[in-house]
Design a protein around this motif. Structure first.
Motif, PDB file in Angstrom:
ATOM      1  N   UNK A  72       0.845  -1.182   0.000  1.00  0.00           N
ATOM      2  CA  UNK A  72       0.000   0.000   0.000  1.00  0.00           C
ATOM      3  C   UNK A  72       0.885   1.238   0.000  1.00  0.00           C
ATOM      4  N   UNK A  73       0.366   2.306  -0.558  1.00  0.00           N
ATOM      5  CA  UNK A  73       1.065   3.587  -0.489  1.00  0.00           C
ATOM      6  C   UNK A  73       0.045   4.672  -0.192  1.00  0.00           C
ATOM      7  N   UNK A  74       0.496   5.714   0.436  1.00  0.00           N
ATOM      8  CA  UNK A  74      -0.388   6.813   0.811  1.00  0.00           C
ATOM      9  C   UNK A  74      -0.052   8.030  -0.037  1.00  0.00           C
ATOM     10  N   UNK A  75      -1.086   8.617  -0.638  1.00  0.00           N
ATOM     11  CA  UNK A  75      -0.870   9.833  -1.432  1.00  0.00           C
ATOM     12  C   UNK A  75      -0.493  11.012  -0.547  1.00  0.00           C
ATOM     13  N   UNK A  76      -0.897  10.974   0.713  1.00  0.00           N
ATOM     14  CA  UNK A  76      -0.599  12.077   1.633  1.00  0.00           C
ATOM     15  C   UNK A  76       0.637  11.790   2.489  1.00  0.00           C
ATOM     16  N   UNK A  77       1.318  10.671   2.206  1.00  0.00           N
ATOM     17  CA  UNK A  77       2.514  10.257   2.959  1.00  0.00           C
ATOM     18  C   UNK A  77       2.230  10.067   4.446  1.00  0.00           C
ATOM     19  N   UNK A  78       1.025   9.604   4.759  1.00  0.00           N
ATOM     20  CA  UNK A  78       0.634   9.344   6.137  1.00  0.00           C
ATOM     21  C   UNK A  78       0.850   7.860   6.436  1.00  0.00           C
ATOM     22  N   UNK A  79       1.879   7.544   7.182  1.00  0.00           N
ATOM     23  CA  UNK A  79       2.201   6.144   7.462  1.00  0.00           C
ATOM     24  C   UNK A  79       1.174   5.488   8.386  1.00  0.00           C
ATOM     25  N   UNK A  80       0.424   6.282   9.146  1.00  0.00           N
ATOM     26  CA  UNK A  80      -0.601   5.709  10.031  1.00  0.00           C
ATOM     27  C   UNK A  80      -1.729   5.063   9.228  1.00  0.00           C
ATOM     28  N   UNK A  81      -2.059   5.645   8.093  1.00  0.00           N
ATOM     29  CA  UNK A  81      -3.110   5.072   7.242  1.00  0.00           C
ATOM     30  C   UNK A  81      -2.682   3.700   6.726  1.00  0.00           C
ATOM     31  N   UNK A  82      -1.458   3.586   6.294  1.00  0.00           N
ATOM     32  CA  UNK A  82      -0.950   2.308   5.790  1.00  0.00           C
ATOM     33  C   UNK A  82      -0.938   1.267   6.902  1.00  0.00           C
ATOM     34  N   UNK A  83      -0.521   1.663   8.084  1.00  0.00           N
ATOM     35  CA  UNK A  83      -0.503   0.727   9.208  1.00  0.00           C
ATOM     36  C   UNK A  83      -1.918   0.292   9.590  1.00  0.00           C
ATOM     37  N   UNK A  84      -2.877   1.229   9.556  1.00  0.00           N
ATOM     38  CA  UNK A  84      -4.278   0.877   9.844  1.00  0.00           C
ATOM     39  C   UNK A  84      -4.807  -0.120   8.827  1.00  0.00           C
ATOM     40  N   UNK A  85      -4.505   0.095   7.557  1.00  0.00           N
ATOM     41  CA  UNK A  85      -4.935  -0.852   6.514  1.00  0.00           C
ATOM     42  C   UNK A  85      -4.327  -2.226   6.755  1.00  0.00           C
ATOM     43  N   UNK A  86      -3.045  -2.250   7.049  1.00  0.00           N
ATOM     44  CA  UNK A  86      -2.365  -3.526   7.272  1.00  0.00           C
ATOM     45  C   UNK A  86      -2.990  -4.279   8.450  1.00  0.00           C
ATOM     46  N   UNK A  87      -3.276  -3.581   9.526  1.00  0.00           N
ATOM     47  CA  UNK A  87      -3.859  -4.231  10.712  1.00  0.00           C
ATOM     48  C   UNK A  87      -5.288  -4.700  10.450  1.00  0.00           C
ATOM     49  N   UNK A  88      -6.082  -3.894   9.753  1.00  0.00           N
ATOM     50  CA  UNK A  88      -7.479  -4.269   9.484  1.00  0.00           C
ATOM     51  C   UNK A  88      -7.572  -5.455   8.528  1.00  0.00           C
ATOM     52  N   UNK A  89      -6.716  -5.509   7.512  1.00  0.00           N
ATOM     53  CA  UNK A  89      -6.773  -6.615   6.567  1.00  0.00           C
ATOM     54  C   UNK A  89      -6.097  -7.863   7.099  1.00  0.00           C
ATOM     55  N   UNK A  90      -5.275  -7.697   8.120  1.00  0.00           N
ATOM     56  CA  UNK A  90      -4.593  -8.845   8.725  1.00  0.00           C
ATOM     57  C   UNK A  90      -5.586  -9.780   9.399  1.00  0.00           C
ATOM     58  N   UNK A  91      -6.645  -9.205   9.942  1.00  0.00           N
ATOM     59  CA  UNK A  91      -7.610 -10.009  10.667  1.00  0.00           C
ATOM     60  C   UNK A  91      -8.747 -10.408   9.764  1.00  0.00           C
TER      61      UNK A  91
END
Length: 91
Positions: A72-91
């Motif tokens: 995943x990549x963020x257009x706004x360079x917000x690493x928290x969004x990428x981490x949230x996506x990773x955690x939500x899709x992990x489960x």
């Protein structure tokens, strides 16, 4: 809750596309129209080469797609969004 209307639409869509899916399956299994309708000629060699490139391509593409992690990549360079996506899709 089961939505009967949605199930009916899915079944209708499946029935409409069934012939196409069966044709794709035949080609994947190596039963192409060229091999099924091959005309035998006695004045030349009738050796038929059956190399199923369609099956090879589909298998390699599926292995590649399923073997690599999703990035995943963020257009706004917000690493928290990428981490949230990773955690939500992990489960």
């Amino acid at each position: 809750m089961i939505n009967n209307n949605l199930l009916t639409q899915c079944k209708t869509d499946f029935d409409l596309k069934l012939h196409r899916y069966e044709t794709m399956r035949r080609y994947y299994d190596g039963y192409t129209d060229a091999m099924l309708h091959y005309q035998m000629v006695t004045k030349r060699s009738n050796n038929k080469l059956s190399c199923n490139f369609i099956q090879k391509f589909v298998n390699e593409e599926a292995s590649y797609c399923c073997g690599n992690k999703i990035t995943y990549s963020s257009h706004s360079n917000d690493s928290n969004v990428i981490e949230d996506l990773r955690l939500n899709f992990k489960h």
